[in-house]
Design a protein around this motif. Structure first.
Motif, short mmCIF file in Angstrom:
data_model
loop_
_atom_site.label_atom_id
_atom_site.label_comp_id
_atom_site.label_asym_id
_atom_site.label_seq_id
_atom_site.Cartn_x
_atom_site.Cartn_y
_atom_site.Cartn_z
N PRO A 148 0.84 -1.20 0.00
CA PRO A 148 0.00 0.00 0.00
C PRO A 148 0.88 1.25 0.00
N GLU A 149 0.38 2.30 -0.60
CA GLU A 149 1.13 3.55 -0.63
C GLU A 149 1.35 4.06 0.80
N GLU A 150 2.51 4.61 1.05
CA GLU A 150 2.90 5.14 2.36
C GLU A 150 3.24 4.05 3.37
N ASP A 151 3.17 2.78 2.99
CA ASP A 151 3.52 1.70 3.93
C ASP A 151 5.02 1.44 3.79
N THR A 152 5.82 2.18 4.55
CA THR A 152 7.27 2.09 4.43
C THR A 152 7.81 0.74 4.93
N ARG A 153 7.13 0.16 5.92
CA ARG A 153 7.58 -1.14 6.42
C ARG A 153 7.44 -2.21 5.35
N CYS A 154 6.31 -2.21 4.66
CA CYS A 154 6.09 -3.18 3.59
C CYS A 154 7.11 -2.98 2.48
N ALA A 155 7.35 -1.73 2.14
CA ALA A 155 8.32 -1.43 1.09
C ALA A 155 9.70 -1.93 1.48
N ARG A 156 10.06 -1.73 2.73
CA ARG A 156 11.38 -2.18 3.19
C ARG A 156 11.47 -3.70 3.18
N GLU A 157 10.41 -4.36 3.62
CA GLU A 157 10.43 -5.81 3.70
C GLU A 157 10.31 -6.49 2.34
#
Length: 215
Positions: A148-157
């Motif tokens: 999801p947009e703005e989900d930095t944790r997901c992007a990092r993982e």
């Protein structure tokens, strides 16, 4: 026989005179020292380019005419030179403007410099484009796209940044090897421009910048 000996003796005298002149520094003005850092070298070339552009613009008499100034600086359509990159983008430039004239003075061959500069400046984008051929990169890219947009944790993982950092150096090495002739041309012509710029600016006062120089 006497004539032959006279010619040989004459050539020997000329060679001796040239040796004395060269030893005495009569071969021309000494080359001004070149800066050592890449930043300073780039600034030297930009400063010389600005001097050449200013001279050209003054000679063309475009002061106070914005439209004419832009044409005088960049040239008139259509653009005569173009390079299509491996990424699919096409970059174009003109040969009739003051900027082109400055490039010819500094680099000698505008077309060769344009191609080499555009290619070298886009080595990393080409390497990044090649990453898409690697299934590990495509998988990480898909995981990042699902975040999801703005989900930095997901992007990092998703691991995309780690995968890119791990794979990109090898792709960049491949691209540099494929373009080694363009890189050699870039370095040779830039070295020429550095020497021309140093001679042009030798003894001149430091320029006062009123705005950014053309790139």
């Amino acid at each position: 026989m006497n004539g032959a000996r006279a010619r040989v003796a004459g050539r020997s005298v000329v060679a001796a005179v040239l040796t004395v002149l060269l030893a005495g520094g009569c071969s021309g003005p000494p080359q001004p020292p070149l800066p050592t850092s890449e930043t300073a070298r780039s600034e030297l070339i930009k400063a010389a380019q600005q001097v050449l552009v200013d001279r050209c613009m003054t000679a063309r008499g475009t002061a106070g005419q914005p439209a004419s100034q832009e044409e005088a600086l960049f040239g008139t359509d259509p653009a005569e030179l173009e390079v299509t990159l491996a990424t699919g983008y096409t970059v174009r430039t003109h040969t009739d403007g003051c900027l082109a004239q400055a490039h010819r003075h500094l680099y000698g061959d505008q077309a060769r410099w344009f191609r080499a500069e555009v290619t070298v400046n886009n080595l990393r984008p080409e390497a990044q484009a090649r990453l898409k051929d690697d299934p590990r990169y495509r998988a990480a890219l898909a995981r990042r796209a699902a975040c999801p947009e703005e989900d930095t944790r997901c992007a990092r993982e998703s691991g995309l940044d780690d995968v890119r950092a791990r794979l990109e150096p090898a792709r960049l090495a491949e691209v540099r090897a494929a373009h080694r002739e363009d890189i050699a041309t870039y370095e040779r012509l830039r070295d020429r421009a550095l020497h021309r710029a140093a001679r042009l600016l030798a003894g001149r006062p430091a320029p006062s910048r009123k705005g950014p120089a053309p790139s």
